[in-house]
Design a protein around this motif. Structure first.
Motif: not given
Length: 329
Positions: A280-297
């Motif tokens: 569904d797009g691109v998901h962003v995680w921090s180096a600690e494994g926390v989900r930061l957000g989402y780009v709905p392509v």
């Protein structure tokens, strides 16, 4: 009637005429789930359409020496190039052996994963000559079908070797694997040493942190369900390895899983965050494994990379399109 020379009959190389990219009008904006991401990505940043018309865009890699973004169109057997100066797209290498992943080394040589020749190959920076097969076998047996590749700061080449290219005619050609494992490898171009780092059901994406101390690998065996004659596995996850002081990588640890589709390819930014492709797009995680957000392509994303003259442009290969998103920092 004038006789045609062989060169007269060759197709042109232009795939997109020069011009500024258009913003995707259907793009709803990025989803910010953590204030740290808001400092890097504006939710209103437009999704820029750089190219349309590929069959299956893959393997984006920024080549700074030529101010261009290289990307594969796997079934079309092309390596294409988008040029930053005027926005044109040209065929850089035609009639490839089903190139998939690409990576640019410090000397500007371009490394490729080839499904057809089942190898890791290398091109000179100008791409003027045919790619040279470099890694073709492991312990005397042919590789399966190298899929994704990354170059470490020390010049070593890391790649994955699933069976997709020998299981899907549109991605290569049908063949029985000679190896009884599907693995992640490290290749040293200086010594010629090839090391088997880890095994997975179907290793797919691979990326390294900027300092080379963290390795990310995805296992996407679930995608075999898309291949006639195969059953889907249950893996759609990313694993992380951290280098030990003695240079070993250990067994790795689970890092994240995509709930929509599977994590095909991904990129690590300067902060150590992982930007992961999904259905569904691109998901962003921090180096600690926390989900930061989402780009709905709005399409299945296969792979992505950072580049551009500022280094802050995120290039995204998404099915028939190459799109991009500009970060604030």
């Amino acid at each position: 009637m004038r006789a045609n020379s062989d060169s007269d009959l060759l197709p042109g190389r232009l795939l997109r005429r020069p011009g500024a990219p258009a913003a995707d009008k259907a793009f709803p904006g990025s989803q910010i789930d953590d204030p740290r991401l808001a400092e890097v990505l504006s939710p209103e940043a437009p999704l820029l359409v750089l190219h349309e018309g590929a069959i299956h865009a893959e393997g984006p890699a920024w080549q700074a020496s030529h101010d261009r973004l290289l990307f594969s169109d796997v079934p079309n057997r092309r390596l294409n190039a988008w040029y930053e100066d005027d926005g044109r797209v040209e065929v850089a290498i035609d009639a490839t052996w089903f190139m998939n992943g690409n990576a640019v080394a410090a000397d500007d040589a371009v490394w490729h994963c080839e499904h057809g020749r089942r190898c890791i190959s290398r091109s000179q920076p100008d791409l003027a000559e045919a790619p040279e097969p470099i890694v073709t076998h492991f312990e005397g047996k042919r590789l399966n079908s190298p899929n994704d590749v990354a170059v470490a700061a020390d010049g070593t080449i890391w790649f994955t070797d699933p069976i997709f290219g020998i299981a899907m005619p549109s991605q290569g050609a049908l063949a029985d694997p000679e190896l009884d494992h599907r693995s992640v490898y490290r290749f040293d171009p200086t010594s010629g040493a090839l090391a088997r780092i880890a095994d997975y059901e179907q290793p797919n994406g691979v990326a390294l942190s900027a300092d080379g101390a963290t390795l990310y690998v995805s296992d996407t065996s679930v995608s075999l369900g898309e291949v006639p004659g195969f059953s889907a596995g249950d893996k759609h996850e990313v694993w992380r390895f951290v280098a030990a002081p003695d240079g070993s990588w250990g067994d790795g640890e689970f890092f994240c899983r995509t709930d929509h589709g599977y994590p095909d390819g991904f990129a690590v930014d300067v902060r150590g965050w992982l930007w992961v492709s999904a259905g569904d797009g691109v998901h962003v995680w921090s180096a600690e494994g926390v989900r930061l957000g989402y780009v709905p392509v709005g399409a299945t994303v296969s792979n992505l990379c950072f580049g551009g003259s500022t280094g802050r442009r995120l290039f995204i290969a998404a099915q028939s399109r190459l799109v991009a998103l500009d970060l604030k920092a």
